[in-house]
Every structure is written in C-alpha cells, then in structure tokens.
Design a protein around this motif. Structure first.
Motif, mmCIF file in Angstrom:
data_model
loop_
_atom_site.group_PDB
_atom_site.id
_atom_site.type_symbol
_atom_site.label_atom_id
_atom_site.label_comp_id
_atom_site.label_asym_id
_atom_site.label_seq_id
_atom_site.Cartn_x
_atom_site.Cartn_y
_atom_site.Cartn_z
ATOM 1 N N SER A 22 0.844 -1.202 0.000
ATOM 2 C CA SER A 22 0.000 0.000 0.000
ATOM 3 C C SER A 22 0.874 1.245 0.000
ATOM 4 N N GLY A 23 1.998 1.184 0.708
ATOM 5 C CA GLY A 23 2.933 2.307 0.728
ATOM 6 C C GLY A 23 3.533 2.585 -0.632
ATOM 7 N N VAL A 24 3.801 1.534 -1.392
ATOM 8 C CA VAL A 24 4.330 1.701 -2.746
ATOM 9 C C VAL A 24 3.290 2.398 -3.627
ATOM 10 N N ILE A 25 2.033 2.051 -3.446
ATOM 11 C CA ILE A 25 0.958 2.697 -4.210
ATOM 12 C C ILE A 25 0.882 4.176 -3.838
ATOM 13 N N VAL A 26 1.026 4.488 -2.563
ATOM 14 C CA VAL A 26 1.025 5.886 -2.114
ATOM 15 C C VAL A 26 2.199 6.631 -2.750
ATOM 16 N N ASP A 27 3.364 5.980 -2.788
ATOM 17 C CA ASP A 27 4.529 6.603 -3.420
ATOM 18 C C ASP A 27 4.260 6.886 -4.899
ATOM 19 N N ALA A 28 3.605 5.967 -5.572
ATOM 20 C CA ALA A 28 3.285 6.169 -6.995
ATOM 21 C C ALA A 28 2.314 7.336 -7.163
ATOM 22 N N ALA A 29 1.327 7.408 -6.300
ATOM 23 C CA ALA A 29 0.350 8.502 -6.382
ATOM 24 C C ALA A 29 1.022 9.855 -6.130
ATOM 25 N N ALA A 30 2.073 9.859 -5.298
ATOM 26 C CA ALA A 30 2.779 11.095 -4.969
ATOM 27 C C ALA A 30 3.891 11.407 -5.973
#
Length: 127
Positions: A22-30
């Motif tokens: 989920s953190g990787v997805i947040v990084d992608a969104a940012a």
C-alpha cells in the motif's frame, strides 16, 4: 524515482491490504515511484482472484500490454521453461532503451525467479 513491476503474487498481496505494498501505491500517487503491471501478471492474479483486475485498474499503475515487443521475449522465456505468470515481468525488468538500468520486480514469491538473473524484492521481507 524508482521504477517497479508488480507481479501476480504482489498484486494478490496488495489485494489483501498489505501495508508495505500500500505504501508503494502511495509513493506512486505522490510521484515518487512509477509502477507497472505486466499484462500476464494481471491475468494470473485475475485467474486466482476474480475482479482483482478491476481494482488494480483504479490504482496509479500502468498496465503493460502484451504487444509484440513484450510477447517475443516473454514467449522465449516460457519456451525455456520459465513460469508464464512471471515471464513478462522478467522480460520487463531487464535493461532496455526506456529503462537502461532495468526495473525492480516486487514479488512475494521470489523463489520463482531463481536462475532467471532477476532478483525481485519481497515487500513483505523485514529489512
């Protein structure tokens, strides 16, 4: 910025709400990471968990189609005995004109890559 490929095992783990993924997805969104999902990996995940592809399609990831430029190396790998579920991820992780340093494969089943020359990262591993 890091460029990563998510294989079918990572997609299935993401579907369980695993925090590191989920953190990787947040990084992608940012804008701190670029994530891609090879089409064969998405098919393999969908076969195990119907409708996961719809969920993945709503995330900030690119779905890499199985076009000729991907089908040839993936097909060669499959012909050499590589598991079809990861063949496109392996081919996509290798250095290329677009990704001269290659890309990182995220996988929770890293043993499947043994002997392929790819060293995937298990986001579940404690480091």
């Amino acid at each position: 910025m890091i460029a990563c490929l998510l294989d079918d095992s990572a997609l299935l783990a993401l579907g369980t709400g695993y925090p590191a993924l989920s953190g990787v997805i947040v990084d992608a969104a940012a804008g701190r990471a670029v994530l891609a999902v090879p089409a064969l990996c998405l098919c393999a995940a969908e076969a195990q968990r119907p409708r996961i592809a719809e969920h993945i399609g709503m995330l900030p990831v690119d779905i890499e189609p199985l076009e000729l430029s991907a089908a040839i190396p993936a097909g060669q790998l499959i012909g050499d005995g590589v598991d079809w579920r990861i063949a496109q991820a392996i081919a996509g992780a290798l250095p290329s004109a677009v990704h001269p340093d290659g890309r990182v494969v995220l996988s929770v089943e890293t043993a499947r890559y043994q002997g392929t020359g790819i060293e995937p990262v298990n986001p579940r591993a404690r480091g």
